[in-house]
Design an enzyme around this catalytic site. Structure first.
Site, mmCIF file in Angstrom:
data_model
loop_
_atom_site.group_PDB
_atom_site.id
_atom_site.type_symbol
_atom_site.label_atom_id
_atom_site.label_comp_id
_atom_site.label_asym_id
_atom_site.label_seq_id
_atom_site.Cartn_x
_atom_site.Cartn_y
_atom_site.Cartn_z
ATOM 1 N N GLY A 292 1.958 -7.822 -1.245
ATOM 2 C CA GLY A 292 1.760 -6.737 -2.212
ATOM 3 C C GLY A 292 1.059 -7.210 -3.477
ATOM 4 O O GLY A 292 0.750 -8.399 -3.645
ATOM 5 N N TYR B 189 0.825 -1.218 0.000
ATOM 6 C CA TYR B 189 0.000 0.000 0.000
ATOM 7 C C TYR B 189 0.860 1.270 0.000
ATOM 8 O O TYR B 189 0.743 2.127 -0.886
ATOM 9 C CB TYR B 189 -0.938 -0.063 1.208
ATOM 10 N N LEU C 193 -9.250 0.517 10.106
ATOM 11 C CA LEU C 193 -10.596 1.050 10.323
ATOM 12 C C LEU C 193 -11.267 1.560 9.041
ATOM 13 O O LEU C 193 -12.394 1.152 8.739
ATOM 14 C CB LEU C 193 -10.526 2.168 11.377
ATOM 15 N N LYS D 38 10.175 -2.577 15.045
ATOM 16 C CA LYS D 38 10.477 -1.328 14.326
ATOM 17 C C LYS D 38 11.514 -0.516 15.113
ATOM 18 O O LYS D 38 12.409 0.104 14.535
ATOM 19 C CB LYS D 38 9.195 -0.509 14.129
ATOM 20 N N PHE E 179 1.701 7.583 11.769
ATOM 21 C CA PHE E 179 0.479 7.407 12.531
ATOM 22 C C PHE E 179 -0.476 6.608 11.612
ATOM 23 O O PHE E 179 -0.045 5.619 11.054
ATOM 24 C CB PHE E 179 -0.006 8.759 13.065
ATOM 25 N N ARG F 232 -10.272 -3.531 22.028
ATOM 26 C CA ARG F 232 -9.238 -4.391 21.450
ATOM 27 C C ARG F 232 -7.999 -4.243 22.341
ATOM 28 O O ARG F 232 -7.579 -3.109 22.598
ATOM 29 C CB ARG F 232 -8.941 -3.896 20.025
ATOM 30 N N TYR G 265 5.321 -5.916 17.275
ATOM 31 C CA TYR G 265 5.407 -5.133 16.038
ATOM 32 C C TYR G 265 6.196 -3.829 16.290
ATOM 33 O O TYR G 265 7.186 -3.537 15.617
ATOM 34 C CB TYR G 265 3.996 -4.815 15.521
HETATM 35 N N1 UFG Z 1 -11.142 0.004 15.192
HETATM 36 C C1 UFG Z 1 -12.477 -0.289 15.455
HETATM 37 N N2 UFG Z 1 -13.064 -1.254 14.712
HETATM 38 C C2 UFG Z 1 -12.435 -1.933 13.720
HETATM 39 C C3 UFG Z 1 -11.074 -1.611 13.450
HETATM 40 C C4 UFG Z 1 -10.475 -0.648 14.219
HETATM 41 O O1 UFG Z 1 -13.102 0.291 16.342
HETATM 42 O O2 UFG Z 1 -13.042 -2.795 13.098
HETATM 43 C C5 UFG Z 1 -10.494 1.062 15.975
HETATM 44 C C6 UFG Z 1 -9.265 0.603 16.697
HETATM 45 O O3 UFG Z 1 -9.599 0.039 17.938
HETATM 46 C C7 UFG Z 1 -8.471 1.898 16.782
HETATM 47 C C8 UFG Z 1 -8.849 2.654 15.505
HETATM 48 O O4 UFG Z 1 -10.055 2.038 15.059
HETATM 49 O O5 UFG Z 1 -8.896 2.624 17.870
HETATM 50 C C9 UFG Z 1 -7.815 2.546 14.412
HETATM 51 O O6 UFG Z 1 -7.483 1.175 14.227
HETATM 52 P P1 UFG Z 1 -6.571 0.642 13.052
HETATM 53 O O7 UFG Z 1 -6.452 -0.831 13.243
HETATM 54 O O8 UFG Z 1 -7.061 1.163 11.754
HETATM 55 O O9 UFG Z 1 -5.187 1.361 13.318
HETATM 56 P P2 UFG Z 1 -4.267 1.374 14.635
HETATM 57 O O10 UFG Z 1 -4.364 2.748 15.199
HETATM 58 O O11 UFG Z 1 -4.547 0.264 15.546
HETATM 59 O O12 UFG Z 1 -2.858 1.032 14.007
HETATM 60 C C10 UFG Z 1 -2.221 1.851 13.055
HETATM 61 C C11 UFG Z 1 -1.444 0.948 12.103
HETATM 62 C C12 UFG Z 1 -0.378 0.190 12.826
HETATM 63 C C13 UFG Z 1 0.474 1.146 13.608
HETATM 64 C C14 UFG Z 1 -0.356 2.053 14.474
HETATM 65 C C15 UFG Z 1 0.482 3.092 15.098
HETATM 66 O O13 UFG Z 1 -2.318 0.058 11.466
HETATM 67 O O14 UFG Z 1 0.392 -0.513 11.891
HETATM 68 O O15 UFG Z 1 -1.353 2.703 13.703
HETATM 69 O O16 UFG Z 1 -0.252 3.892 15.917
HETATM 70 F F1 UFG Z 1 1.313 0.490 14.399
#
Ligand code: UFG
Length: 327
Positions: free
Chosen positions: A36, A11, A189, A144, A168, A280, A140
């Site tokens: 990919g 991506y 998300l 990094k 972020f 989560r 993870y």
């Molecule tokens: N969330 C939901 N429902 C879902 C998916 C996500 O409520 O079905 C919430 C998560 O709990 C979180 C927010 O949406 O609060 C964002 O979640 P993501 O999984 O989209 O992203 P993250 O913030 O968990 O993680 C992202 C990257 C990681 C990285 C991180 C660094 O995906 O690779 O940011 O902050 F490590």
């Protein structure tokens, strides 16, 4: 300048490949296509290979006369990183060490590394500045951080100039909404909400609505993929004169999960079911970036400060590619 884009079919890597080419660099993608999509980078040269393949790496670096490497080839699923930490260390750390050794052997001294806000773990203060303690809470983030330290010590030898860019929440689609996000399985998300809006998922689950935030849902800092990539380009240019660059890359503005859902509903004009689910594990309530350092030192300018515009690009890509990339 010839730039090897490791993970260039993913991506972020694919979007970076286009932006390098637009700016008169010559990108060459190195990707094992385990995650990919070759169809995302059809126009570009692809070396299908693994970072563990020392021989192919060295041959590619030498024969293609590579001058800089951008590295996006890593595992990113936080949950999986806790199930299979050794796999994460193998792919994210050992393979990166292999890449850096090959670069050293071939005299390639510029490296832009894809790091993450996950290196900060549960930060003591937001917005996060680069100096905050690195206290990852999952393997993870820890892998990094391990690579960042490896680069730091290698840079002290004078044989490596590197930038570690701590992302972020990367999102949206680049190239006018034509180069998008397609993970399998998807855990991010925005694509999950869009899938619900397209009727491909039954509902959107909100992971926790009792956080100490105004609407009870987690707040994140969503940064458009093109903005993320433009910072990489600026960092690469600065590596001509600097040996170590460390930057947070975010918008500096937080949006809650509920706000993101409402934005997708507005942009798509679709309604869908939203279900409250348990928290989560490992999700901090608020993660936002203080990106002042990148803005000042790189003259970085964000083109997409508003979530609405970011979501529009993501919605365009998903609605035009309902089955994702078809390789
Ligand atoms: N969330 C939901 N429902 C879902 C998916 C996500 O409520 O079905 C919430 C998560 O709990 C979180 C927010 O949406 O609060 C964002 O979640 P993501 O999984 O989209 O992203 P993250 O913030 O968990 O993680 C992202 C990257 C990681 C990285 C991180 C660094 O995906 O690779 O940011 O902050 F490590």
């Amino acid at each position: 300048m010839k730039v090897l884009v490791c993970g260039g079919a993913g991506y972020i890597g694919s979007n970076m490949t286009y932006i390098l080419a637009e700016n008169d660099y010559e990108p060459i993608v190195y990707d094992n296509l385990s995650k990919g999509h070759a169809s995302a980078i059809k126009k570009f040269e692809l070396v299908r290979g693994d970072l563990a393949d020392t021989e192919l790496l060295e041959k590619t670096l030498a024969e293609k006369k590579i001058e800089a490497v951008m590295h996006f080839a890593a595992f990113i699923e936080v949950g999986e990183s806790m199930q299979n930490p050794l796999e994460f260390y193998r792919n994210n750390v050992s393979n990166t060490q292999n890449l850096l050794s090959a670069m050293e052997k071939c005299g390639v001294g510029k490296f832009v590394f894809s790091s993450t806000a996950a290196v900060y773990g549960m930060p003591d203060a937001v917005p996060i500045i680069e100096e905050l303690p690195k206290q990852a809470i999952n393997s993870y983030g820890e892998t990094k951080w391990a690579v960042e330290r490896m680069c730091h010590f290698q840079s002290l030898t004078g044989r490596l100039n590197y930038a570690a860019l701590r992302y972020f929440n990367a999102c949206g689609a680049g190239q006018n909404g034509t180069i998008g996000e397609d993970h399998s399985p998807e855990s991010h998300l925005i694509p999950l909400i869009i899938a619900a809006a397209m009727g491909k998922r039954e509902d959107v689950k909100i992971f926790g609505n009792d956080y100490p935030t105004p609407d009870g849902t987690c707040i994140r800092d969503y940064i458009h993929i093109e903005d993320l990539c433009s910072a990489h380009l600026l960092a690469l240019q600065k590596l001509d004169s600097q040996s170590e660059l460390l930057y947070n890359l975010g918008n500096g503005k937080g949006y809650s999960v509920s706000q993101v859902i409402e934005t997708v509903k507005r942009v798509s004009g679709k309604d869908f079911k939203v279900t409250a689910s348990p928290r989560r594990p490992g999700d901090p309530p608020v993660l936002t970036a203080d990106a002042t350092k990148a803005i000042k030192e790189l003259n970085w300018q964000v083109k997409y400060p508003e979530l609405e515009k970011i979501v529009e690009t993501a919605w365009k890509w998903h609605s035009e590619n309902p089955d994702g990339y078809v390789d």
